[in-house]
Design a protein around this motif. Sequence first.
Motif, mmCIF file in Angstrom:
data_model
loop_
_atom_site.group_PDB
_atom_site.id
_atom_site.type_symbol
_atom_site.label_atom_id
_atom_site.label_comp_id
_atom_site.label_asym_id
_atom_site.label_seq_id
_atom_site.Cartn_x
_atom_site.Cartn_y
_atom_site.Cartn_z
ATOM 1 N N PRO A 290 0.678 -1.323 0.109
ATOM 2 C CA PRO A 290 0.025 0.019 0.059
ATOM 3 C C PRO A 290 0.915 1.342 -0.098
ATOM 4 O O PRO A 290 0.337 2.245 -0.506
ATOM 5 C CB PRO A 290 -0.943 -0.013 1.285
ATOM 6 C CG PRO A 290 -0.972 -1.761 1.495
ATOM 7 C CD PRO A 290 0.154 -2.184 0.943
ATOM 8 N N GLU A 291 1.940 1.337 0.746
ATOM 9 C CA GLU A 291 2.996 2.492 0.714
ATOM 10 C C GLU A 291 3.534 2.576 -0.705
ATOM 11 O O GLU A 291 3.768 3.855 -1.106
ATOM 12 C CB GLU A 291 3.709 2.395 1.819
ATOM 13 C CG GLU A 291 2.992 2.776 3.204
ATOM 14 C CD GLU A 291 2.567 3.783 3.306
ATOM 15 O OE1 GLU A 291 2.931 5.095 3.065
ATOM 16 O OE2 GLU A 291 1.223 3.923 3.782
ATOM 17 N N VAL A 292 4.062 1.571 -1.145
ATOM 18 C CA VAL A 292 4.880 1.380 -2.489
ATOM 19 C C VAL A 292 4.006 1.984 -3.397
ATOM 20 O O VAL A 292 4.252 2.811 -4.569
ATOM 21 C CB VAL A 292 5.230 0.144 -2.674
ATOM 22 C CG1 VAL A 292 5.984 0.202 -4.154
ATOM 23 C CG2 VAL A 292 6.439 -0.386 -1.644
ATOM 24 N N LYS A 293 2.599 1.672 -3.379
ATOM 25 C CA LYS A 293 1.631 1.848 -4.290
ATOM 26 C C LYS A 293 1.450 3.190 -4.788
ATOM 27 O O LYS A 293 1.310 3.738 -5.824
ATOM 28 C CB LYS A 293 0.374 1.192 -4.137
ATOM 29 C CG LYS A 293 -0.824 1.378 -5.108
ATOM 30 C CD LYS A 293 -2.090 0.951 -4.441
ATOM 31 C CE LYS A 293 -3.163 1.186 -5.286
ATOM 32 N NZ LYS A 293 -3.327 0.568 -6.507
ATOM 33 N N LYS A 294 1.575 3.955 -3.575
ATOM 34 C CA LYS A 294 1.612 5.445 -3.769
ATOM 35 C C LYS A 294 2.631 6.306 -4.569
ATOM 36 O O LYS A 294 2.245 7.304 -5.169
ATOM 37 C CB LYS A 294 1.359 6.114 -2.432
ATOM 38 C CG LYS A 294 0.195 5.631 -1.480
ATOM 39 C CD LYS A 294 0.517 6.245 -0.285
ATOM 40 C CE LYS A 294 -0.556 5.738 0.903
ATOM 41 N NZ LYS A 294 -0.445 6.053 2.316
ATOM 42 N N LYS A 295 3.586 5.539 -4.520
ATOM 43 C CA LYS A 295 4.864 6.201 -5.052
ATOM 44 C C LYS A 295 4.947 5.621 -6.873
ATOM 45 O O LYS A 295 5.753 6.053 -7.564
ATOM 46 C CB LYS A 295 6.171 5.855 -4.514
ATOM 47 C CG LYS A 295 6.013 6.299 -3.180
ATOM 48 C CD LYS A 295 7.390 5.882 -2.406
ATOM 49 C CE LYS A 295 7.280 6.370 -0.917
ATOM 50 N NZ LYS A 295 8.395 5.705 -0.178
ATOM 51 N N MET A 296 4.121 4.677 -7.114
ATOM 52 C CA MET A 296 4.241 4.092 -8.479
ATOM 53 C C MET A 296 3.619 4.799 -9.777
ATOM 54 O O MET A 296 2.324 5.261 -9.168
ATOM 55 C CB MET A 296 3.856 2.795 -8.645
ATOM 56 C CG MET A 296 4.611 1.670 -7.650
ATOM 57 S SD MET A 296 5.914 1.187 -8.875
ATOM 58 C CE MET A 296 6.571 -0.272 -7.558
ATOM 59 N N ILE A 297 3.724 4.841 -10.704
ATOM 60 C CA ILE A 297 2.824 5.478 -11.736
ATOM 61 C C ILE A 297 2.035 4.492 -11.980
ATOM 62 O O ILE A 297 1.769 3.445 -11.942
ATOM 63 C CB ILE A 297 3.812 5.469 -13.070
ATOM 64 C CG1 ILE A 297 5.092 6.351 -13.101
ATOM 65 C CG2 ILE A 297 2.893 5.809 -14.436
ATOM 66 C CD1 ILE A 297 6.043 6.605 -14.436
ATOM 67 N N PHE A 298 0.806 5.244 -12.039
ATOM 68 C CA PHE A 298 -0.550 4.560 -12.200
ATOM 69 C C PHE A 298 -0.932 3.556 -11.162
ATOM 70 O O PHE A 298 -1.999 2.962 -10.791
ATOM 71 C CB PHE A 298 -0.631 3.634 -13.256
ATOM 72 C CG PHE A 298 -0.465 4.255 -14.697
ATOM 73 C CD1 PHE A 298 -0.804 5.434 -15.176
ATOM 74 C CD2 PHE A 298 0.436 3.588 -15.749
ATOM 75 C CE1 PHE A 298 -0.830 6.225 -16.055
ATOM 76 C CE2 PHE A 298 0.727 4.232 -16.768
ATOM 77 C CZ PHE A 298 0.247 5.392 -17.268
ATOM 78 N N GLY A 299 -0.007 3.794 -9.830
ATOM 79 C CA GLY A 299 -0.315 2.872 -8.734
ATOM 80 C C GLY A 299 -0.583 1.454 -8.801
ATOM 81 O O GLY A 299 -1.546 0.883 -8.299
ATOM 82 N N GLN A 300 0.286 0.795 -9.816
ATOM 83 C CA GLN A 300 0.048 -0.552 -10.147
ATOM 84 C C GLN A 300 1.410 -1.129 -10.837
ATOM 85 O O GLN A 300 2.333 -0.521 -11.005
ATOM 86 C CB GLN A 300 -0.991 -0.815 -11.183
ATOM 87 C CG GLN A 300 -0.664 -0.249 -12.570
ATOM 88 C CD GLN A 300 -1.741 -0.109 -13.643
ATOM 89 O OE1 GLN A 300 -3.059 -0.015 -13.331
ATOM 90 N NE2 GLN A 300 -1.267 -0.580 -14.775
ATOM 91 N N MET A 301 1.473 -2.281 -10.588
ATOM 92 C CA MET A 301 2.602 -3.394 -10.913
ATOM 93 C C MET A 301 2.170 -4.310 -12.277
ATOM 94 O O MET A 301 0.992 -4.543 -12.307
ATOM 95 C CB MET A 301 3.282 -3.993 -9.822
ATOM 96 C CG MET A 301 3.771 -3.009 -8.654
ATOM 97 S SD MET A 301 4.605 -4.201 -7.380
ATOM 98 C CE MET A 301 3.272 -5.123 -6.700
ATOM 99 N N PRO A 302 2.980 -4.713 -13.039
ATOM 100 C CA PRO A 302 4.529 -4.630 -12.954
ATOM 101 C C PRO A 302 5.175 -3.171 -13.087
ATOM 102 O O PRO A 302 4.547 -2.348 -13.986
ATOM 103 C CB PRO A 302 5.256 -5.697 -13.993
ATOM 104 C CG PRO A 302 4.003 -5.865 -14.898
ATOM 105 C CD PRO A 302 2.789 -5.563 -14.242
#
Length: 203
Positions: free
Chosen positions: A42-54
């Motif tokens: 949840p914390e990493v998600k906030k920093k990701m483009i589009f909030g998703q992986m990969p």
Amino acid sequence: MAVPQLYYFDLRGFGEYIRLLYLDNKIEFEDIRYNIGGEEWPEVKKKMIFGQMPALKHNGQEIAQTGAILHLNGSNEEEATFLGMFFEGVRDSRMKYVRFIYVDEETRENLVQKTLPEHLANFEKLFKIHSGDFIIGNKTNYADYILFEELDVYHHLDAKILDKFPSLKAFWERMWKRPNLKSYLEKRDADRVFINAIEKGLD
């Protein structure tokens, strides 16, 4: 130079296409995996483009979306278009599978006996258009890895599902034997790494 960092969950899913491509081509990368339902994501998600992986991070740049990360085009515009078409077709097939797993859109019997074979019949025809061991000729491209992973997933659903599609089955078997993939794939099976967030219909 720092190696690329691939971020995904601790399962196969969409991240597995990228892992297979990198492993097979001896591209060094850091395989960063997050537990489903864990506290970190949840914390990493906030920093990701589009909030998703990969997601892939390398030399200060972040790339999101599976296709963008995988994208290694063919040698000319025609081949690039063909690979893109194949790639999107396999993704459409995957979404049928995903809806079966997560939203009970159809029965397992219908998926295995009708829906997936219809897609596989199309892939079989496309696969035969170019001669060689792979989708285009005798050199792998990004679409080969998504096709292989999907065939392997469908084989988990039904061990006989590829029997009516000899070109696809031969391709799947050939990929399993590739030196840079074989030990990884064997360990993945031995460790029973989840294909999805839930393991429905894979007994």
